[in-house]
Write a protein that holds these residues in place. Structure first.
Motif, PDB file in Angstrom:
ATOM      1  N   TYR A  28       2.305 -24.203  -6.851  1.00 49.84           N
ATOM      2  CA  TYR A  28       1.604 -23.708  -5.669  1.00 49.84           C
ATOM      3  C   TYR A  28       2.183 -22.366  -5.234  1.00 49.84           C
ATOM      4  CZ  TYR A  28      -0.944 -28.047  -4.894  1.00 49.84           C
ATOM      5  OH  TYR A  28      -1.799 -29.107  -5.020  1.00 49.84           O
ATOM      6  N   LEU A  29       1.300 -21.371  -5.121  1.00 47.63           N
ATOM      7  CA  LEU A  29       1.638 -20.049  -4.599  1.00 47.63           C
ATOM      8  C   LEU A  29       1.132 -19.993  -3.169  1.00 47.63           C
ATOM      9  CD1 LEU A  29       0.989 -16.646  -6.397  1.00 47.63           C
ATOM     10  CD2 LEU A  29       0.400 -16.976  -3.997  1.00 47.63           C
ATOM     11  N   THR A  30       2.036 -19.872  -2.208  1.00 48.66           N
ATOM     12  CA  THR A  30       1.621 -19.922  -0.812  1.00 48.66           C
ATOM     13  C   THR A  30       2.051 -18.675  -0.055  1.00 48.66           C
ATOM     14  OG1 THR A  30       3.566 -20.960   0.227  1.00 48.66           O
ATOM     15  CG2 THR A  30       2.039 -22.417  -0.935  1.00 48.66           C
ATOM     16  N   GLY A  31       1.309 -18.374   0.977  1.00 43.73           N
ATOM     17  CA  GLY A  31       1.597 -17.265   1.868  1.00 43.73           C
ATOM     18  C   GLY A  31       0.710 -17.391   3.081  1.00 43.73           C
ATOM     19  N   ARG A  32       0.878 -16.483   4.029  1.00 46.50           N
ATOM     20  CA  ARG A  32       0.152 -16.668   5.288  1.00 46.50           C
ATOM     21  C   ARG A  32      -1.185 -15.927   5.343  1.00 46.50           C
ATOM     22  NH1 ARG A  32       4.744 -13.768   8.991  1.00 46.50           N
ATOM     23  NH2 ARG A  32       4.156 -11.573   8.742  1.00 46.50           N
ATOM     24  N   ASN A  33      -1.444 -15.026   4.381  1.00 44.54           N
ATOM     25  CA  ASN A  33      -2.684 -14.269   4.385  1.00 44.54           C
ATOM     26  C   ASN A  33      -3.554 -14.717   3.205  1.00 44.54           C
ATOM     27  OD1 ASN A  33      -4.321 -11.806   3.282  1.00 44.54           O
ATOM     28  ND2 ASN A  33      -3.933 -11.310   5.428  1.00 44.54           N
ATOM     29  N   ARG A  34      -4.703 -15.281   3.507  1.00 44.07           N
ATOM     30  CA  ARG A  34      -5.533 -15.862   2.450  1.00 44.07           C
ATOM     31  C   ARG A  34      -5.921 -14.833   1.392  1.00 44.07           C
ATOM     32  NH1 ARG A  34      -8.098 -20.407   1.704  1.00 44.07           N
ATOM     33  NH2 ARG A  34      -7.659 -21.100   3.840  1.00 44.07           N
ATOM     34  N   GLN A  35      -6.322 -13.647   1.814  1.00 45.03           N
ATOM     35  CA  GLN A  35      -6.772 -12.641   0.851  1.00 45.03           C
ATOM     36  C   GLN A  35      -5.643 -12.274  -0.111  1.00 45.03           C
ATOM     37  OE1 GLN A  35      -8.351  -9.095   2.664  1.00 45.03           O
ATOM     38  NE2 GLN A  35      -8.959  -8.193   0.712  1.00 45.03           N
ATOM     39  N   ARG A  36      -4.430 -12.066   0.413  1.00 41.44           N
ATOM     40  CA  ARG A  36      -3.313 -11.682  -0.459  1.00 41.44           C
ATOM     41  C   ARG A  36      -2.894 -12.853  -1.360  1.00 41.44           C
ATOM     42  NH1 ARG A  36      -1.391  -8.805   4.297  1.00 41.44           N
ATOM     43  NH2 ARG A  36       0.095 -10.477   4.752  1.00 41.44           N
ATOM     44  N   VAL A  37      -2.922 -14.056  -0.824  1.00 40.32           N
ATOM     45  CA  VAL A  37      -2.555 -15.231  -1.626  1.00 40.32           C
ATOM     46  C   VAL A  37      -3.534 -15.403  -2.788  1.00 40.32           C
ATOM     47  CG1 VAL A  37      -2.521 -17.759  -1.586  1.00 40.32           C
ATOM     48  CG2 VAL A  37      -1.295 -16.464   0.168  1.00 40.32           C
ATOM     49  N   GLU A  38      -4.819 -15.331  -2.503  1.00 47.13           N
ATOM     50  CA  GLU A  38      -5.808 -15.528  -3.552  1.00 47.13           C
ATOM     51  C   GLU A  38      -5.787 -14.387  -4.561  1.00 47.13           C
ATOM     52  OE1 GLU A  38      -9.492 -16.266  -1.533  1.00 47.13           O
ATOM     53  OE2 GLU A  38      -8.932 -18.348  -1.038  1.00 47.13           O
ATOM     54  N   ALA A  39      -5.514 -13.157  -4.104  1.00 45.92           N
ATOM     55  CA  ALA A  39      -5.428 -12.027  -5.030  1.00 45.92           C
ATOM     56  C   ALA A  39      -4.221 -12.185  -5.959  1.00 45.92           C
ATOM     57  CB  ALA A  39      -5.326 -10.717  -4.255  1.00 45.92           C
ATOM     58  N   ALA A  40      -3.097 -12.632  -5.426  1.00 45.76           N
ATOM     59  CA  ALA A  40      -1.909 -12.831  -6.254  1.00 45.76           C
ATOM     60  C   ALA A  40      -2.144 -13.925  -7.284  1.00 45.76           C
ATOM     61  CB  ALA A  40      -0.711 -13.174  -5.372  1.00 45.76           C
ATOM     62  N   ALA A  41      -2.765 -15.018  -6.853  1.00 41.41           N
ATOM     63  CA  ALA A  41      -3.048 -16.114  -7.784  1.00 41.41           C
ATOM     64  C   ALA A  41      -4.017 -15.667  -8.874  1.00 41.41           C
ATOM     65  CB  ALA A  41      -3.617 -17.311  -7.027  1.00 41.41           C
ATOM     66  N   ALA A  42      -5.017 -14.868  -8.507  1.00 44.77           N
ATOM     67  CA  ALA A  42      -5.977 -14.375  -9.491  1.00 44.77           C
ATOM     68  C   ALA A  42      -5.307 -13.452 -10.498  1.00 44.77           C
ATOM     69  CB  ALA A  42      -7.131 -13.665  -8.785  1.00 44.77           C
ATOM     70  N   ALA A  43      -4.400 -12.610 -10.024  1.00 49.10           N
ATOM     71  CA  ALA A  43      -3.697 -11.702 -10.924  1.00 49.10           C
ATOM     72  C   ALA A  43      -2.847 -12.473 -11.924  1.00 49.10           C
ATOM     73  CB  ALA A  43      -2.836 -10.735 -10.123  1.00 49.10           C
ATOM     74  N   LEU A  44      -2.165 -13.511 -11.461  1.00 50.49           N
ATOM     75  CA  LEU A  44      -1.354 -14.322 -12.374  1.00 50.49           C
ATOM     76  C   LEU A  44      -2.246 -15.082 -13.356  1.00 50.49           C
ATOM     77  CD1 LEU A  44       1.426 -15.693  -9.991  1.00 50.49           C
ATOM     78  CD2 LEU A  44       1.608 -13.869 -11.684  1.00 50.49           C
ATOM     79  N   ALA A  45      -3.383 -15.566 -12.880  1.00 49.10           N
ATOM     80  CA  ALA A  45      -4.315 -16.242 -13.779  1.00 49.10           C
ATOM     81  C   ALA A  45      -4.803 -15.292 -14.860  1.00 49.10           C
ATOM     82  CB  ALA A  45      -5.491 -16.810 -12.990  1.00 49.10           C
ATOM     83  N   GLY A  46      -4.996 -14.020 -14.496  1.00 44.61           N
ATOM     84  CA  GLY A  46      -5.399 -13.026 -15.465  1.00 44.61           C
ATOM     85  C   GLY A  46      -4.342 -12.782 -16.524  1.00 44.61           C
ATOM     86  N   ASP A  47      -3.096 -13.072 -16.193  1.00 43.40           N
ATOM     87  CA  ASP A  47      -1.998 -12.969 -17.156  1.00 43.40           C
ATOM     88  C   ASP A  47      -1.779 -14.277 -17.915  1.00 43.40           C
ATOM     89  OD1 ASP A  47      -1.506 -10.356 -16.399  1.00 43.40           O
ATOM     90  OD2 ASP A  47      -0.009 -10.909 -14.893  1.00 43.40           O
TER      91      ASP A  47
END
Length: 277
Positions: A28-47
């Motif tokens: 689980y990748l968590t943070g307080r800002n939904r947009q930044r959390v989802e962008a980070a998860a998407a970037a890692l998924a792309g890797d």
């Protein structure tokens, strides 16, 4: 799960865990800002590193408890927690305007994670708090050491101490009381104190369950939060390099000597601030 994980060290820890565990486990990748959390998860998924994004503002005890309930419902428990969320502070800005968010995030956020996720830790699980080498009593004058008597105080007592400290900074009384000039020092001491108190209270149960409760000092890391405070970053680690030790704590056999301690690169930084061992 890792808090404060949409950037910097937290994101690097998530990536390292995902590489180490592959598809066998959910990270689980968590943070307080939904947009930044989802962008980070998407970037890692792309890797090629699929992770699970979840919004969690550790300053909000209700959000922390709600996420703990969701994870308990989905999985029954958790194997690894890195309480990594930290508020950045800025030079040149009055500490009285920054200390509230610092204590709410670093300290009350840490104890909120302990209260909600500590009970979910499975046998063999590890609970890590990312702190720093400022988190020892060496940074405080002797007359303030009793404020962090981790042999007798409770987590609630510690929260009260940190709130009183924040109030002293806001009122301008902190310097006269002997607190260090830099507010990050008291905050980091409070984080390590939380680990020591939690580990003390859980010692027998953790021993029987093979669990590890530990604070980690990653050393100087080149992040957006650290750059304003250091003119020379040539010796700083990248987030990926700094994450290695934390990932190792998640994936290697538990070392009982580390239990309840502040650890830097596998070595214990004693609470009293004396020589490393």
């Amino acid at each position: 799960m890792v808090t404060g994980a949409n950037q910097g060290l937290g994101r690097a820890v998530v990536a390292g865990l995902a590489r180490a565990w592959g598809t066998r486990d959910i990270v689980y990748l968590t943070g307080r800002n939904r947009q930044r959390v989802e962008a980070a998860a998407a970037a890692l998924a792309g890797d090629g590193l699929p992770v699970m994004p979840e919004v969690c503002d550790v300053r909000n005890d209700g959000e922390v408890r709600a996420l703990a309930r969701r994870i308990a419902d989905r999985h029954g428990g958790v194997d690894f927690v890195d309480s990594n969320a930290a508020a950045g502070i800025s030079p040149g800005v009055a500490y009285a305007t920054q200390v509230g968010d610092l204590i709410d995030t670093n300290n009350l956020g840490t104890t909120a994670m302990i209260r909600s996720f500590g009970p979910l830790l499975r046998p063999g699980g590890r609970f890590v708090v990312t702190a720093s080498d400022f988190g020892t009593l060496a940074g405080l004058p002797a007359h303030l050491h009793a404020r962090f008597d981790t042999e007798t105080m409770s987590i609630d007592d510690l929260d009260k101490t940190m709130l009183e400290y924040a109030a002293a900074v806001c009122s301008g009384a902190a310097a006269a009381q002997g607190w260090p000039d830099w507010i990050n020092i008291a905050s980091k001491i409070g984080q390590v104190a939380a680990v020591r108190i939690y580990a003390r209270d859980r010692r027998e149960q953790a021993r029987q369950a093979g669990q590890l409760i530990v604070a980690v000092c990653p050393g100087l890391v080149d992040t957006r939060a650290s750059r304003p405070w250091f003119t020379d970053m040539s010796k700083a680690q990248s987030p990926d390099a700094a994450a290695i030790d934390i990932v190792r704590l998640a994936t290697s056999p538990v070392e009982p000597r580390m239990y309840g301690e502040l650890v830097q690169h596998g070595r214990i930084r004693p609470w009293t601030g004396t020589a490393l061992r």
